[in-house]
Every structure is written in C-alpha cells, then in structure tokens.
Design an enzyme around this catalytic site. Structure first.
Site, mmCIF file in Angstrom:
data_model
loop_
_atom_site.group_PDB
_atom_site.id
_atom_site.type_symbol
_atom_site.label_atom_id
_atom_site.label_comp_id
_atom_site.label_asym_id
_atom_site.label_seq_id
_atom_site.Cartn_x
_atom_site.Cartn_y
_atom_site.Cartn_z
ATOM 1 N N GLU A 39 0.956 -1.082 0.091
ATOM 2 C CA GLU A 39 0.375 -0.260 -0.233
ATOM 3 C C GLU A 39 1.022 1.159 0.065
ATOM 4 O OE1 GLU A 39 -3.875 1.767 2.657
ATOM 5 O OE2 GLU A 39 -2.226 0.406 3.933
ATOM 6 N N LYS A 110 -10.148 1.779 -2.220
ATOM 7 C CA LYS A 110 -9.784 1.215 -1.263
ATOM 8 C C LYS A 110 -11.048 2.113 -0.478
ATOM 9 C CE LYS A 110 -7.494 1.370 3.208
ATOM 10 N NZ LYS A 110 -5.994 1.945 3.677
ATOM 11 N N CYS A 151 -4.842 -3.390 3.004
ATOM 12 C CA CYS A 151 -4.968 -2.983 4.272
ATOM 13 C C CYS A 151 -6.596 -3.010 5.143
ATOM 14 C CB CYS A 151 -4.517 -1.774 4.286
ATOM 15 S SG CYS A 151 -3.710 -0.792 6.004
#
Length: 203
Positions: A39, A110, A151
């Site tokens: 990330e 995300k 994540c």
C-alpha cells in the site's frame, strides 16, 4: 510464482521508485510471474496539504509510468498495491493492476477508511484525506480470478465473502499496517480471510 515486494515508502517519490524498481527487477530475475508492491508504494505521508501538492492524476503519475514500462519490457503482471491518485480534485487510495503489455488492466479504490485512535499519541483519520471507493473489484489473471482489497479492508469479512462469491481464487491485501496493530492482528486476520473463503491471500 508470486513475489510480494516489501518497502516502507516515505515522502520522496524518486527514492520510493528506485527501491521499488530494484526489488521488482530482483523478483523478475527469480522468475516471478506476478509481482505485488505494498500500500502507498509511490508516496506516504500524513499531511493532507503536502499530499495534495505531490499527488497527480493517473496519466501523469511518474511512478506509475515507470512501473508500466517495466511490466511491458519484461512482460509481467505487476500490481501496484496502492498509490495516491488525484481524481476530480479528490484523493483516492488506489490499487492498480498492470498487464504484460504495460497497460492498466483494472484498478480498485480502497473502500474502508482507517479511522482509529490507538493512543493519545497515535491517531489516524484516513477519511479526512481520502475519498473511499464504492465498488468491489475482481479481475481475471491467467491463473484464476483475483479479488482486490487494501489493508484496512481486511477487517471487514463481508468484503471478502463478496470477492469469494465472484469466484476469487486469490485475494490481494497490499498494506501499510501500523506496528501496533500489525503485531497483534496481521497474521490472524489474513489467515481468517483465507480460511473463510477457501482462497490464497497475497499480503
């Protein structure tokens, strides 16, 4: 054969790029078919105003352009785990899959923002910087279907159930986990997502 590149990016994009390239080329020498970076590979920082000045649109992003060249030259699939992208003057935390022709195959923004207070000294409010994505994304690789995540998404099992129902054999979880939560939860969460969904996790 999959290689997961491990770097800890900072504010210097050139330095981050050079380290990424060095490790990607090492993975290529080891005959990896699919290479994944973490990330925020291209740039990392917590100052929103600094980021807005440094981040650009995908077409102009120097880091992305250079990684695309490597994918094309060596005919490799490369997933930039995530990078900060500007779109309609908003910042996105975006995972970008590049195919062996050096083209963007697909991308994922995300969805789950990391907003937590770990202690009086350690606080994170990702939603103050990034606009969350809305779409669950899967894509076809030569070896099967890949589900995309980033994540903090890993804490939301329903996200992964949806990826599994779309046929994902592999799921990527590129991350810049904090030391505090990483030591406590990282492996446990990854194993849980793999077991629940009968799939391989690249993290």
């Amino acid at each position: 054969k999959v290689s997961c590149i491990q770097i800890c990016s900072g504010k210097n994009i050139i330095k981050n790029l050079n380290l990424s390239k060095k490790l990607i080329l090492k993975a290529i020498k080891q005959k990896s078919d699919f290479i994944i970076t973490p990330e925020t590979s291209s740039l990392f920082g917590l100052n929103k105003s600094e980021l807005k000045k440094a981040v650009t649109i995908m077409k102009k992003d120097f880091y992305l352009i250079e990684i695309k060249k490597i994918a094309k030259q060596y005919k490799k699939w490369i997933l930039i785990g995530s990078m900060m992208i500007k779109e309609n003057n908003k910042l996105k935390n975006r995972s970008i899959l590049i195919n062996p022709k050096g083209n963007i195959h697909t991308y994922y923004d995300k969805i789950h923002m990391y907003d937590v207070v770990l202690s009086k000294q350690e606080k994170y409010f990702e939603s103050g910087t990034f606009t969350p994505g809305k779409l669950i994304k899967t894509t076809k690789l030569p070896w099967g279907i890949l589900g995309l995540s980033i994540c903090y998404d890993v804490r939301f099992p329903v996200h992964y159930r949806k990826l599994a129902k779309k046929g994902s054999l592999f799921i990527s979880v590129p991350s810049a986990f904090t030391k505090t939560t990483g030591e406590k939860h990282w492996h446990s969460l990854l194993k849980a997502r793999a077991i629940e969904n009968f799939c391989y996790i690249f993290a």
